[in-house]
Design an enzyme around this catalytic site. Structure first.
Site, PDB file in Angstrom:
ATOM      1  N   ARG A   1     -77.568 -41.697  55.587  1.00 47.61           N
ATOM      2  CA  ARG A   1     -76.135 -41.675  55.909  1.00 47.61           C
ATOM      3  C   ARG A   1     -75.473 -40.645  54.979  1.00 47.61           C
ATOM      4  O   ARG A   1     -75.789 -40.583  53.786  1.00 47.61           O
ATOM      5  CB  ARG A   1     -75.481 -43.041  55.701  1.00 47.61           C
ATOM      6  CG  ARG A   1     -75.786 -44.045  56.795  1.00 47.61           C
ATOM      7  CD  ARG A   1     -75.145 -43.663  58.152  1.00 47.61           C
ATOM      8  NE  ARG A   1     -75.440 -44.612  59.205  1.00 47.61           N
ATOM      9  CZ  ARG A   1     -76.450 -44.529  60.067  1.00 47.61           C
ATOM     10  NH1 ARG A   1     -77.313 -43.521  59.993  1.00 47.61           N
ATOM     11  NH2 ARG A   1     -76.624 -45.435  61.008  1.00 47.61           N
TER      12      ARG A   1
ATOM     13  N   ASP B   1     -79.480 -34.259  57.568  1.00 44.33           N
ATOM     14  CA  ASP B   1     -79.327 -34.644  58.975  1.00 44.33           C
ATOM     15  C   ASP B   1     -78.015 -35.409  59.155  1.00 44.33           C
ATOM     16  O   ASP B   1     -77.629 -35.712  60.276  1.00 44.33           O
ATOM     17  CB  ASP B   1     -80.505 -35.528  59.420  1.00 44.33           C
ATOM     18  CG  ASP B   1     -80.450 -35.838  60.913  1.00 44.33           C
ATOM     19  OD1 ASP B   1     -80.328 -34.879  61.709  1.00 44.33           O
ATOM     20  OD2 ASP B   1     -80.498 -37.024  61.293  1.00 44.33           O
TER      21      ASP B   1
ATOM     22  N   HIS C   1     -77.390 -35.164  62.914  1.00 44.23           N
ATOM     23  CA  HIS C   1     -77.774 -36.569  63.099  1.00 44.23           C
ATOM     24  C   HIS C   1     -78.746 -36.700  64.279  1.00 44.23           C
ATOM     25  O   HIS C   1     -78.509 -37.441  65.228  1.00 44.23           O
ATOM     26  CB  HIS C   1     -76.532 -37.445  63.328  1.00 44.23           C
ATOM     27  CG  HIS C   1     -76.736 -38.859  62.851  1.00 44.23           C
ATOM     28  ND1 HIS C   1     -75.822 -39.537  62.090  1.00 44.23           N
ATOM     29  CD2 HIS C   1     -77.769 -39.718  63.039  1.00 44.23           C
ATOM     30  CE1 HIS C   1     -76.274 -40.759  61.844  1.00 44.23           C
ATOM     31  NE2 HIS C   1     -77.462 -40.881  62.401  1.00 44.23           N
TER      32      HIS C   1
ATOM     33  N   GLU D   1     -69.037 -36.453  59.195  1.00 46.06           N
ATOM     34  CA  GLU D   1     -69.624 -35.961  60.453  1.00 46.06           C
ATOM     35  C   GLU D   1     -68.945 -36.498  61.712  1.00 46.06           C
ATOM     36  O   GLU D   1     -69.089 -35.928  62.796  1.00 46.06           O
ATOM     37  CB  GLU D   1     -71.123 -36.315  60.515  1.00 46.06           C
ATOM     38  CG  GLU D   1     -71.377 -37.813  60.716  1.00 46.06           C
ATOM     39  CD  GLU D   1     -72.859 -38.180  60.777  1.00 46.06           C
ATOM     40  OE1 GLU D   1     -73.627 -37.723  59.907  1.00 46.06           O
ATOM     41  OE2 GLU D   1     -73.248 -38.926  61.697  1.00 46.06           O
TER      42      GLU D   1
END
Ligand code: NAI
Length: 343
Positions: free
Chosen positions: A229, A253, A290, A258
């Protein structure tokens, strides 16, 4: 027929959910918008909502859903930091998909790491332009290097197995150690790791666990991989660490801010998030949006488990194994010990 408002729908979600929905008489109302206080009314007339990682299911939203008759929040993700489970307790049941493919995420973490340390992203762009120079592409062997894994749950343990396959020395940190892994304190992990990979959930305790004081304790040239996260990392501190050459590379990622950026095509827009722009502009930062979960195997498992979670709530007076609740203050222990629905 069970009606479910399906928020933040992407094209890749539909085939598997339509397939399992049709088998079990569940009708999905596919909505492109994310769930928030302005869009909660779109769930009116539905029995449940199905949400993903960037839907915001806070106390206000839960109150609205509750008053419009929604009984169930079905997360189609493992992480549930975006749902106020405390506010939901006693009103709306919450279920999640605890594991759909831990391999997908662990393999993506290794893909990012290899891309970064062998400069594959640069080589790919070069050879497409018929530039066959090797200048600046020198990497390093993973074999013999130390990887520090924070969080040794389902994904962390698979990532450890992959790293061992590469001949890396693995050290780890977790609140709940398991057999067969060499655990150290967080300080030791920071001080000894050539690569640090994050696989713990986002909680009040883990927010910004990678901050300036943690980075100060790390080895010069450390590679940080985050497929967990975004808010585990203080992104400003990360950028400072990259600028000062303390951090050798970052593979991200996920990113704290985000929610309004990832999963969308922003290529024709001015990027308002200057921090993300600066991170992406660094030659030693790789960002994917993500994407770690995104394999066919995982999408199929997500749809099947979510549909089963919904069915077990509506067709079964007993409990759903994948229910999350706040009753005992420890979601993991509660899941193991309870014998019935949370309320
Ligand atoms: P898991 O629940 O199996 O493992 C999490 C581990 O973290 C547990 O061993 C737990 O004891 C440990 N942990 C909890 N608090 C900690 C702390 N303060 N310090 C150190 N360790 C702590 O979860 P799983 O399935 O391995 O997933 C890990 C994380 O990966 C999820 O929380 C989620 O945020 C993320 N994820 C990301 C995806 C992506 O597409 N990028 C997809 C799926 C999950």
């Amino acid at each position: 027929m069970i009606k479910v408002a399906f928020y933040d729908t992407k094209a890749y979600d539909k085939p598997s959910f339509e397939h399992y929905g049709a088998i079990h008489d569940i009708q999905f109302r596919f909505l492109e918008t994310k769930l928030n206080k302005d869009t909660a009314t779109l769930a009116e007339g539905c029995d449940a909502v199905c949400v993903f990682v960037n839907d915001s299911v806070d106390a206000d939203v839960i109150e609205q859903l509750y008053h419009s008759g929604v009984k169930l929040i079905a997360l189609r993700s493992a992480g549930y930091n975006n749902v106020d489970v405390r506010a939901a307790f006693g009103k709306i049941h919450v279920v999640h998909v605890p594991a759909y493919s831990p391999y997908a995420v662990a393999e993506h973490a290794m893909a990012l790491l290899l891309t970064s340390v062998r400069r594959i992203h640069k080589a790919y762009n070069r050879t497409r332009e018929f530039n066959f120079s090797l200048s600046g592409l020198t990497g390093f062997d993973l074999h013999g290097k130390t990887v520090g894994v924070i969080g040794t749950g389902k994904i962390g343990r698979i990532f450890i197995d992959i790293c061992r396959g590469f001949g890396m020395k693995v050290i780890a940190y977790d609140l709940y150690p398991v057999e067969g892994i060499d655990y150290v304190s967080l300080e030791t992990l920071f001080a000894e790791s050539d690569v640090i990979s994050l696989h713990c959930p986002l909680t009040e305790d883990t927010k910004h666990m990678i901050n300036s004081s943690a980075i100060e304790k790390m080895k010069k040239g450390v590679v940080i991989v985050n497929t967990s996260r975004g808010a585990l990392i203080d992104a400003e501190a990360l950028l400072d660490g990259i600028k000062s050459r303390k951090i050798g590379a970052a593979c991200l990622d996920v990113y704290e801010e985000e929610a309004d950026i990832f999963f969308e095509d922003r290529s024709g827009h001015i990027m308002d998030d200057e921090l993300l722009s600066l991170l992406i502009s660094m030659p030693n930062v790789i960002v994917t949006s993500h994407q770690a979960f995104l394999t066919e195997d995982a999408l199929n498992n997500i749809a099947e488990t979510t549909v089963n979670n919904i069915l077990s709530y509506y067709n079964n007076d007993g409990m759903c194994d994948n229910e999350l609740c706040y009753r005992c203050g420890n979601i993991e222990r509660c899941k193991k010990e309870r014998k019935q629905r949370c309320f």
